[in-house]
Write a protein that holds these residues in place. Structure first.
Motif, PDB file in Angstrom:
ATOM      1  N   TYR A 191       0.839  -1.202   0.000  1.00 35.28           N
ATOM      2  CA  TYR A 191       0.000   0.000   0.000  1.00 35.28           C
ATOM      3  C   TYR A 191       0.878   1.258   0.000  1.00 35.28           C
ATOM      4  N   PRO A 192       1.652   1.488  -1.066  1.00 36.21           N
ATOM      5  CA  PRO A 192       2.580   2.623  -1.075  1.00 36.21           C
ATOM      6  C   PRO A 192       1.890   3.981  -1.037  1.00 36.21           C
ATOM      7  N   GLU A 193       0.625   4.029  -1.477  1.00 36.74           N
ATOM      8  CA  GLU A 193      -0.108   5.295  -1.449  1.00 36.74           C
ATOM      9  C   GLU A 193      -0.511   5.695  -0.024  1.00 36.74           C
ATOM     10  N   ILE A 194      -0.508   4.741   0.910  1.00 37.74           N
ATOM     11  CA  ILE A 194      -0.891   5.004   2.302  1.00 37.74           C
ATOM     12  C   ILE A 194       0.335   5.044   3.210  1.00 37.74           C
ATOM     13  N   PHE A 195       1.205   4.027   3.084  1.00 37.40           N
ATOM     14  CA  PHE A 195       2.354   3.891   3.985  1.00 37.40           C
ATOM     15  C   PHE A 195       3.656   4.196   3.245  1.00 37.40           C
ATOM     16  N   LYS A 196       4.287   5.303   3.597  1.00 36.16           N
ATOM     17  CA  LYS A 196       5.582   5.651   3.006  1.00 36.16           C
ATOM     18  C   LYS A 196       6.713   4.889   3.705  1.00 36.16           C
ATOM     19  N   SER A 197       6.474   4.507   4.962  1.00 35.39           N
ATOM     20  CA  SER A 197       7.417   3.687   5.720  1.00 35.39           C
ATOM     21  C   SER A 197       6.613   2.671   6.529  1.00 35.39           C
ATOM     22  N   ALA A 198       7.291   1.650   7.003  1.00 36.26           N
ATOM     23  CA  ALA A 198       6.606   0.585   7.738  1.00 36.26           C
ATOM     24  C   ALA A 198       6.157   1.063   9.111  1.00 36.26           C
ATOM     25  N   PRO A 199       4.925   0.716   9.512  1.00 41.71           N
ATOM     26  CA  PRO A 199       4.487   0.988  10.878  1.00 41.71           C
ATOM     27  C   PRO A 199       5.393   0.241  11.854  1.00 41.71           C
ATOM     28  N   VAL A 200       5.476   0.752  13.072  1.00 42.66           N
ATOM     29  CA  VAL A 200       6.374   0.180  14.076  1.00 42.66           C
ATOM     30  C   VAL A 200       5.549  -0.478  15.184  1.00 42.66           C
ATOM     31  N   TYR A 201       5.825  -1.755  15.423  1.00 43.82           N
ATOM     32  CA  TYR A 201       5.188  -2.489  16.523  1.00 43.82           C
ATOM     33  C   TYR A 201       5.928  -2.134  17.802  1.00 43.82           C
ATOM     34  N   LYS A 202       5.204  -1.554  18.776  1.00 46.33           N
ATOM     35  CA  LYS A 202       5.810  -1.109  20.028  1.00 46.33           C
ATOM     36  C   LYS A 202       5.651  -2.118  21.166  1.00 46.33           C
ATOM     37  N   GLY A 203       4.790  -3.119  20.974  1.00 47.40           N
ATOM     38  CA  GLY A 203       4.607  -4.132  22.007  1.00 47.40           C
ATOM     39  C   GLY A 203       3.174  -4.223  22.481  1.00 47.40           C
ATOM     40  N   ARG A 240      -5.672   2.352   9.587  1.00 44.23           N
ATOM     41  CA  ARG A 240      -6.046   1.503  10.737  1.00 44.23           C
ATOM     42  C   ARG A 240      -6.705   0.208  10.275  1.00 44.23           C
ATOM     43  N   ARG A 241      -7.648   0.331   9.339  1.00 46.70           N
ATOM     44  CA  ARG A 241      -8.343  -0.865   8.844  1.00 46.70           C
ATOM     45  C   ARG A 241      -7.363  -1.826   8.177  1.00 46.70           C
ATOM     46  N   ILE A 242      -6.464  -1.276   7.386  1.00 50.22           N
ATOM     47  CA  ILE A 242      -5.473  -2.115   6.706  1.00 50.22           C
ATOM     48  C   ILE A 242      -4.582  -2.815   7.727  1.00 50.22           C
ATOM     49  N   MET A 243      -4.081  -2.072   8.718  1.00 49.35           N
ATOM     50  CA  MET A 243      -3.213  -2.679   9.734  1.00 49.35           C
ATOM     51  C   MET A 243      -3.956  -3.747  10.508  1.00 49.35           C
ATOM     52  N   VAL A 284       2.581   2.111  15.804  1.00 50.46           N
ATOM     53  CA  VAL A 284       2.665   3.520  15.424  1.00 50.46           C
ATOM     54  C   VAL A 284       2.977   3.611  13.936  1.00 50.46           C
ATOM     55  N   ALA A 285       2.179   4.418  13.234  1.00 49.45           N
ATOM     56  CA  ALA A 285       2.387   4.605  11.797  1.00 49.45           C
ATOM     57  C   ALA A 285       2.279   6.085  11.463  1.00 49.45           C
ATOM     58  N   THR A 286       3.061   6.502  10.503  1.00 45.44           N
ATOM     59  CA  THR A 286       2.993   7.872  10.016  1.00 45.44           C
ATOM     60  C   THR A 286       2.283   7.850   8.667  1.00 45.44           C
ATOM     61  N   VAL A 287       1.105   8.478   8.627  1.00 38.97           N
ATOM     62  CA  VAL A 287       0.311   8.545   7.396  1.00 38.97           C
ATOM     63  C   VAL A 287      -0.301   9.938   7.289  1.00 38.97           C
ATOM     64  N   LYS A 288      -0.813  10.243   6.114  1.00 37.12           N
ATOM     65  CA  LYS A 288      -1.521  11.511   5.928  1.00 37.12           C
ATOM     66  C   LYS A 288      -2.800  11.494   6.753  1.00 37.12           C
ATOM     67  N   GLU A 289      -3.228  12.668   7.175  1.00 35.15           N
ATOM     68  CA  GLU A 289      -4.423  12.774   8.018  1.00 35.15           C
ATOM     69  C   GLU A 289      -5.649  12.134   7.365  1.00 35.15           C
ATOM     70  N   GLU A 290      -5.797  12.316   6.062  1.00 32.67           N
ATOM     71  CA  GLU A 290      -6.973  11.765   5.385  1.00 32.67           C
ATOM     72  C   GLU A 290      -6.917  10.237   5.254  1.00 32.67           C
ATOM     73  N   ASP A 291      -5.767   9.629   5.539  1.00 37.91           N
ATOM     74  CA  ASP A 291      -5.619   8.175   5.436  1.00 37.91           C
ATOM     75  C   ASP A 291      -5.637   7.453   6.784  1.00 37.91           C
ATOM     76  N   ILE A 292      -5.872   8.178   7.865  1.00 38.66           N
ATOM     77  CA  ILE A 292      -5.787   7.586   9.207  1.00 38.66           C
ATOM     78  C   ILE A 292      -6.696   6.362   9.350  1.00 38.66           C
ATOM     79  N   TYR A 293      -7.960   6.505   9.006  1.00 42.66           N
ATOM     80  CA  TYR A 293      -8.908   5.408   9.235  1.00 42.66           C
ATOM     81  C   TYR A 293      -8.673   4.248   8.268  1.00 42.66           C
TER      82      TYR A 293
END
Length: 72
Positions: free
Chosen positions: A12-24, A50-53, A38-47
């Protein structure tokens, strides 16, 4: 979980520019476990992110033979 998350930028390169990080584990309750991711995404892609993760983590757990309850 880490492996599933690491594949998201490729899938999903259009949503995730880098891999989300599993914190535990964030919370351990009798009926479920809450994970912190924790993931860094554009504000309009937040939900959508989340569904994808959620879906990819669930599929990863099922592939590993772990029972994952469905919660809505």
């Amino acid at each position: 979980v880490k492996e599933a998350l690491s594949e998201l930028p490729d899938e999903y390169p259009e949503i995730f520019k880098s891999a989300p990080v599993y914190k535990g584990v964030d919370k351990l309750v009798e009926t479920h476990i809450e994970l912190m991711v924790v993931a860094t995404v554009k504000e309009e892609d937040i939900y959508n992110a989340r569904r994808i993760m959620h879906r990819e983590i669930r599929l990863s757990c099922e592939k590993a033979g772990l029972s994952v309850p469905c919660v809505f």
